[in-house]
Scaffold this active site. Structure first.
Site, mmCIF file in Angstrom:
data_model
loop_
_atom_site.group_PDB
_atom_site.id
_atom_site.type_symbol
_atom_site.label_atom_id
_atom_site.label_comp_id
_atom_site.label_asym_id
_atom_site.label_seq_id
_atom_site.Cartn_x
_atom_site.Cartn_y
_atom_site.Cartn_z
ATOM 1 N N SER A 124 60.180 -20.386 30.508
ATOM 2 C CA SER A 124 59.190 -20.749 31.532
ATOM 3 C C SER A 124 57.775 -20.572 30.996
ATOM 4 O O SER A 124 57.522 -19.695 30.177
ATOM 5 C CB SER A 124 59.386 -19.841 32.764
ATOM 6 N N TYR A 148 59.602 -11.053 36.180
ATOM 7 C CA TYR A 148 60.353 -12.310 35.974
ATOM 8 C C TYR A 148 59.930 -12.933 34.642
ATOM 9 O O TYR A 148 60.770 -13.239 33.789
ATOM 10 C CB TYR A 148 60.098 -13.274 37.131
ATOM 11 N N LYS A 152 61.971 -13.521 30.798
ATOM 12 C CA LYS A 152 62.029 -14.761 29.999
ATOM 13 C C LYS A 152 61.501 -14.482 28.590
ATOM 14 O O LYS A 152 62.069 -14.939 27.589
ATOM 15 C CB LYS A 152 61.193 -15.860 30.667
HETATM 16 C C1 WQD Z 1 51.785 -23.347 42.664
HETATM 17 C C2 WQD Z 1 50.360 -23.340 43.239
HETATM 18 C C3 WQD Z 1 49.776 -21.241 44.238
HETATM 19 C C4 WQD Z 1 52.703 -21.604 47.530
HETATM 20 C C5 WQD Z 1 56.012 -20.191 39.693
HETATM 21 C C6 WQD Z 1 56.589 -19.359 38.593
HETATM 22 C C7 WQD Z 1 57.119 -20.263 37.499
HETATM 23 C C8 WQD Z 1 58.103 -21.227 38.103
HETATM 24 C C9 WQD Z 1 57.414 -22.060 39.165
HETATM 25 C C10 WQD Z 1 60.344 -20.439 38.073
HETATM 26 C C11 WQD Z 1 49.620 -22.043 42.948
HETATM 27 C C12 WQD Z 1 49.803 -22.357 45.277
HETATM 28 C C13 WQD Z 1 51.951 -21.817 46.379
HETATM 29 C C14 WQD Z 1 52.069 -21.635 48.801
HETATM 30 C C15 WQD Z 1 49.969 -22.083 47.706
HETATM 31 N N1 WQD Z 1 59.181 -20.533 38.677
HETATM 32 N N2 WQD Z 1 50.605 -22.057 46.481
HETATM 33 N N3 WQD Z 1 50.708 -21.864 48.843
HETATM 34 O O1 WQD Z 1 53.220 -19.778 40.841
HETATM 35 O O2 WQD Z 1 52.624 -21.872 39.484
HETATM 36 O O3 WQD Z 1 54.875 -20.870 39.231
HETATM 37 O O4 WQD Z 1 56.953 -21.140 40.165
HETATM 38 O O5 WQD Z 1 60.711 -20.984 37.069
HETATM 39 O O6 WQD Z 1 57.756 -19.488 36.527
HETATM 40 O O7 WQD Z 1 55.559 -18.568 38.029
HETATM 41 O O8 WQD Z 1 54.295 -22.027 41.347
HETATM 42 O O9 WQD Z 1 54.665 -23.304 43.417
HETATM 43 O O10 WQD Z 1 54.447 -20.763 43.563
HETATM 44 O O11 WQD Z 1 52.427 -22.138 43.076
HETATM 45 O O12 WQD Z 1 48.739 -22.298 47.788
HETATM 46 O O13 WQD Z 1 52.711 -21.452 49.880
HETATM 47 O O14 WQD Z 1 50.437 -23.446 44.639
HETATM 48 O O15 WQD Z 1 48.675 -20.381 44.458
HETATM 49 O O16 WQD Z 1 48.239 -22.369 42.751
HETATM 50 P P1 WQD Z 1 53.628 -21.076 40.233
HETATM 51 P P2 WQD Z 1 54.022 -22.035 42.928
#
Ligand code: WQD
Length: 361
Positions: A124, A148, A152
């Site tokens: 990841s 997490y 990885k």
């Molecule tokens: C994306 C953007 C949030 C939810 C994580 C893991 C990564 C992979 C994918 C497993 C960010 C914003 C999110 C919400 C929001 N996981 N957000 N409101 O954090 O980039 O990556 O998930 O493989 O390893 O780190 O993904 O979708 O959680 O967030 O504003 O309800 O959306 O702040 O900018 P992230 P995400």
């Protein structure tokens, strides 16, 4: 080829299993169904018009795992099985180290014993941590900032040391950016248990009316519109990246690493806007505090996979959203609740082959 896919009933796993079957491979899946449903495998087999073998095994059950791998005799393994929620990993680090690291260790030992030493590992972009060196290259310093991400990173290091100790191993570490979207049939897709941690499934549940509004975690980042920017990649592009890596490993020893991303970043507000436009549904949102641990921006330098594997992501944000919406609107409650007491392996096989509508105890 005979391919073993761990976690093959999951979101990325099921899409990859579908492509493997369509390419003519013989596929076996090992899954503990803790965050997936046998229904996804039944639908994959029906979409591909070919069957697959499924084993209800937890990677922490080293004995059953070694027995199954010895039976399957895979020529290669694609290893998806693992826990993946950043927030949960902070609250329960030992659960993550045990499941992800010990589970992988058990798998590698079972593979070695079965003389199978080709593995594609689901890593990841989280291993890069809060890097500001954008776009993220494969040689960007790894600096995971949550349990997490550290699992990885530790697994990548374990694989590097394994390859250095025994040149018979062919290993690919694939660093995913943000997987989203679904197969165009709308039959398989992301089915998060409980409240979605990730943006796209949460937005989809607001669009479908399951949730009231999106909380935008922070509107004061140094980005074009102040909200977080990520490299969203269609799950089918991710799946083709795995097949390309498998191909590459067929005559390349040692350990190799590739980013699987599009190289393009989209902000939270851009995602919300695209969803409202494409679904035709209102997507109310409220800008709230930043989420601890989030970075402002993250997007891939995708060139290495293009040069080495001849692979690049083909689908843009519009298609990711359209396919996600198609899946969500056709399956407002995701897959039918998995019957977790899958005691009888035969009934699992019958269910996946479609010869039995339910899985008996
Ligand atoms: C994306 C953007 C949030 C939810 C994580 C893991 C990564 C992979 C994918 C497993 C960010 C914003 C999110 C919400 C929001 N996981 N957000 N409101 O954090 O980039 O990556 O998930 O493989 O390893 O780190 O993904 O979708 O959680 O967030 O504003 O309800 O959306 O702040 O900018 P992230 P995400």
């Amino acid at each position: 080829m005979r391919i073993l896919v761990t976690g093959g009933a999951g979101y990325i796993g099921s899409h990859t299993v579908l492509l493997l079957l369509q390419e003519g491979h013989q596929v076996s899946v090992i899954d503990n169904f803790s965050n997936s449903s046998p229904e996804s495998l039944r639908r994959v087999a029906s979409l591909a018009g070919r069957s697959l073998d499924a084993y209800h095994i937890d990677l922490l059950d080293a004995e059953s795992l070694a027995q199954a791998v010895g039976e399957i005799k895979p020529e290669a393994v694609i290893h998806f099985a693992g826990l993946k929620a950043v927030g949960e990993s902070v609250a329960q680090p030992l659960k993550y180290y045990k499941n992800n690291v010990v589970g992988t260790l058990n798998l590698l030992e079972a593979m070695n014993k079965a003389e199978c030493r080709t593995i594609v590992f689901s890593s990841s972009a989280t291993v890069y941590g809060e890097s500001t060196d954008l776009p993220l290259h494969e040689n960007t310093l790894r600096n995971a900032t949550n349990p997490y991400g550290r699992t990885k990173l530790h697994i990548e290091e374990m694989l590097e040391e394994l390859a250095a100790s025994d040149s018979r191993w062919h290993i690919a570490n694939l660093r995913y950016f943000n997987p989203v979207g679904a197969h165009e049939s709308g039959l398989i897709g992301e089915d998060p248990q409980g409240i979605p941690n990730n943006l796209m499934p949460f937005v989809a549940q607001v669009a479908i009316g399951k949730r009231a509004e999106v909380q935008v975690f922070g509107g004061d980042y140094l980005t074009a519109d102040g909200t977080g920017v990520r490299d969203y990649i269609h799950v089918l592009d991710l799946a083709t990246g795995h097949l390309a890596a498998l191909d590459y490993l067929s005559n390349s020893q040692g350990v190799h690493v590739w980013n699987l991303g599009t190289g393009a970043g989209s902000s939270v507000l851009e995602v919300i806007d695209a969803f409202a436009r494409i679904s035709g549904r209102p997507v109310p949102y409220r800008i709230t505090e930043r989420r601890p641990g989030d970075v402002a921006e993250s997007y891939a330098h995708p060139e290495k996979a293009r040069l080495d594997l001849g692979w690049k992501a083909e689908r843009g944000l519009e298609q990711m959203v359209a396919d996600m919406w198609n899946w969500q609107s056709n399956n407002p409650d995701g897959f039918p609740e998995a019957n977790h007491q899958l005691v009888n392996a035969k009934s699992l096989q019958d269910f996946i082959r479609g010869s039995s509508p339910t899985i008996t105890e």
